[in-house]
Scaffold this active site. Structure first.
Site, PDB file in Angstrom:
ATOM      1  N   ARG A 276       2.973  98.643  72.259  1.00 23.40           N
ATOM      2  CA  ARG A 276       2.113  99.771  72.599  1.00 23.40           C
ATOM      3  C   ARG A 276       1.117 100.148  71.494  1.00 23.40           C
ATOM      4  O   ARG A 276      -0.056 100.411  71.763  1.00 23.40           O
ATOM      5  CB  ARG A 276       3.010 100.984  72.897  1.00 23.40           C
ATOM      6  N   CYS A 342       0.646 105.411  99.576  1.00 28.55           N
ATOM      7  CA  CYS A 342       1.405 106.341 100.409  1.00 28.55           C
ATOM      8  C   CYS A 342       2.716 106.746  99.756  1.00 28.55           C
ATOM      9  O   CYS A 342       3.794 106.345 100.198  1.00 28.55           O
ATOM     10  CB  CYS A 342       1.626 105.730 101.778  1.00 28.55           C
TER      11      CYS A 342
HETATM   12  C1  LIG Z   1       9.443  96.598  74.815  1.00 26.23           C
HETATM   13  C2  LIG Z   1       9.935  95.971  73.570  1.00 26.23           C
HETATM   14  C3  LIG Z   1       9.158  95.963  72.410  1.00 26.23           C
HETATM   15  C4  LIG Z   1       7.808  96.647  72.319  1.00 26.23           C
HETATM   16  O1  LIG Z   1       7.941  98.024  72.376  1.00 26.23           O
HETATM   17  P1  LIG Z   1       6.689  98.985  72.084  1.00 26.23           P
HETATM   18  O2  LIG Z   1       7.218 100.333  72.257  1.00 26.23           O
HETATM   19  O3  LIG Z   1       5.631  98.642  73.074  1.00 26.23           O
HETATM   20  O4  LIG Z   1       6.242  98.714  70.681  1.00 26.23           O
HETATM   21  C5  LIG Z   1       9.638  95.302  71.309  1.00 26.23           C
HETATM   22  N1  LIG Z   1      10.848  94.683  71.334  1.00 26.23           N
HETATM   23  C6  LIG Z   1      11.630  94.681  72.434  1.00 26.23           C
HETATM   24  C7  LIG Z   1      12.933  94.000  72.391  1.00 26.23           C
HETATM   25  C8  LIG Z   1      11.205  95.324  73.575  1.00 26.23           C
HETATM   26  O5  LIG Z   1      11.998  95.335  74.657  1.00 26.23           O
END
Ligand SMILES: *Cc1c(COP(=O)(O)O)cnc(C)c1O
Length: 418
Positions: A276, A342
């Site tokens: 993210r 919907c």
């Molecule tokens: C989803 C995930 C991430 C990334 O998480 P962010 O919050 O987008 O940084 C990293 N490692 C694992 C194992 C994840 O499941």
């Protein structure tokens, strides 16, 4: 800071007016800024420059090939959670020696493909998975590098759906039980223990949960080292949050400083799996106003994008900032911005004060670069939207809008119904 800005009342992505993109590819449509993607990766990577480290971008946050290619070229590794993501990462030119494979339910076929590709390590989430990895590695004459994903039982104080490091979570192996599993792993002939992994949640807006988790990981690593395990990697996962509304997450530098401090004296390479924080604010969803609609209680703005395109508000009740692409009207009104799907859950904003807009106006749903397109579906038989990558004054369609034929691809009517 990102590259989506108003100029003379009109919203641009880098040097391109969003209106021009809407005219060419239609709406709804995702728009990413290449300069923002690269800058976010670079800032994050540089924050850890003091120590040996590897940034493995979390593919599930945004898996478009052009996006992955961008990071691969800048030296990033990748965190994958499926065979499909392995396929994407390899197609995008990833270095398999920089790929880590996470996820609670890896199948034997996925494990085999990852071993054959020669990935850096498996983040193993259960004793059963360890057995399967050992068996598959044995079949193909490989030795599988593994870390155990341990669950440090810290509360990341985020949304329950994106909190993963608590005892009751399906993820990882509880840290207190993990020592036994490490000892067991060492007995397996086709597995090599190389690291310790954790990932405590997503959209964390403070540093202390990461520090607490690292402290617990550190204790475990010391114990493992005392038993002569050769631990080379500590993987702290992803989870650093971003500003959607008024959150004030730590800057990558602050986060890095705390982690570097917590690693002091440990001779390991730090792996990070940010998703993210790299892509979230590098993308937006462009959508068009279709209708105004009022009830006694509410004023709705119906737009052409829906929860099938961007599900975060419906799924987590999350806030997405919304900006009109053209600022013409100084007056505002309180509205719900809703899509055509919907479902009552199909909304982008509730009781939001927005400038007055008219049918045909464009809206930008901000901070949609992470967990946006990747979670899009065809619900209500809606084609998934296109993705556009802006590079300076030009833009590229990096995924086309689905056509109607795409929506029924692979479906068959049995002969007796013909
Ligand atoms: C989803 C995930 C991430 C990334 O998480 P962010 O919050 O987008 O940084 C990293 N490692 C694992 C194992 C994840 O499941």
């Amino acid at each position: 800071m990102h590259y989506f800005q108003h100029r003379d009342g009109e919203l641009f992505a880098e040097g391109v007016p969003l209106r021009a993109i809407a005219e060419r590819v239609g709406t709804p449509c995702y728009v990413y800024s290449l300069a923002t993607l690269r800058r976010h990766y670079q800032v994050f990577d540089e924050a850890f420059e003091a120590i040996p480290h590897l940034v493995c971008f979390s593919v599930k946050a945004n898996s478009n090939l052009a996006v992955l290619r961008t990071f691969a070229r800048d030296g990033s590794g990748f965190d994958i959670v499926s065979g499909g993501e392995l396929f994407r990462a390899m197609k995008a030119g990833a270095d398999p020696a920089k790929i880590v494979f996470s996820g609670v339910g890896k199948s034997a076929a996925e494990i085999r493909n990852a071993l054959t590709a020669g990935i850096l390590m498996f983040n193993v989430e259960s004793p059963g998975e360890l057995e399967t990895i050992n068996a598959v590695a044995g079949e193909i004459g490989a030795k599988a590098p593994v870390a155990l994903r341990v669950n440090p039982d810290v509360d990341p104080k985020t949304h329950p759906y994106i909190s993963t490091g608590l005892k009751k979570s399906k993820f990882g192996i509880h840290i207190q039980r993990s020592l036994d599993d490490y000892r067991r792993a060492r007995q397996l002939p086709h597995v090599e223990v190389v690291g310790v992994d954790c990932h405590i949640g997503s959209q964390l807006t403070t540093v202390p949960p990461f520090v607490d988790a690292l402290e617990r990981i550190r204790d475990l690593v010391m114990r493992l080292k005392a038993e002569d395990f050769n631990i080379r990697y500590i993987d702290m996962g992803g989870g650093l949050g971003i500003t959607y509304n008024d959150e004030k997450p730590p800057a990558p530098r602050q986060y890095a400083t705390a982690l570097v401090e917590g690693l002091r004296g440990l001779d390991v390479t730090l792996i990070l799996e940010p998703g993210r924080v790299i892509v979230g604010n590098a993308g937006l969803l462009l959508t068009k106003v279709l209708y105004h609609k009022s009830t006694d209680e509410k004023h709705f703005i119906v737009v052409d994008g829906g929860m099938n395109d961007l599900i975060r508000p419906a799924l987590y009740g999350s806030y997405q900032a919304i900006q009109p692409v053209r600022r013409t009207n100084a007056s505002t009104m309180i509205v719900d911005v809703v899509g055509p799907v919907c479902e009552s859950g199909d909304f982008f904003a509730k009781d939001r004060e927005l400038p007055v807009v008219e049918s045909g106006d464009l809206l930008a749903v901000m901070s949609a670069g992470a967990y946006g397109f990747v979670m899009a579906s065809n619900y209500n038989t809606r084609p998934r939207p296109p993705e556009v990558l802006v590079d300076g004054a030009t833009f590229h369609i990096v995924r086309e809008r689905e056509a109607l034929e795409d929506l029924v691809r692979g479906e068959r009517i049995p002969p007796e119904l013909r």
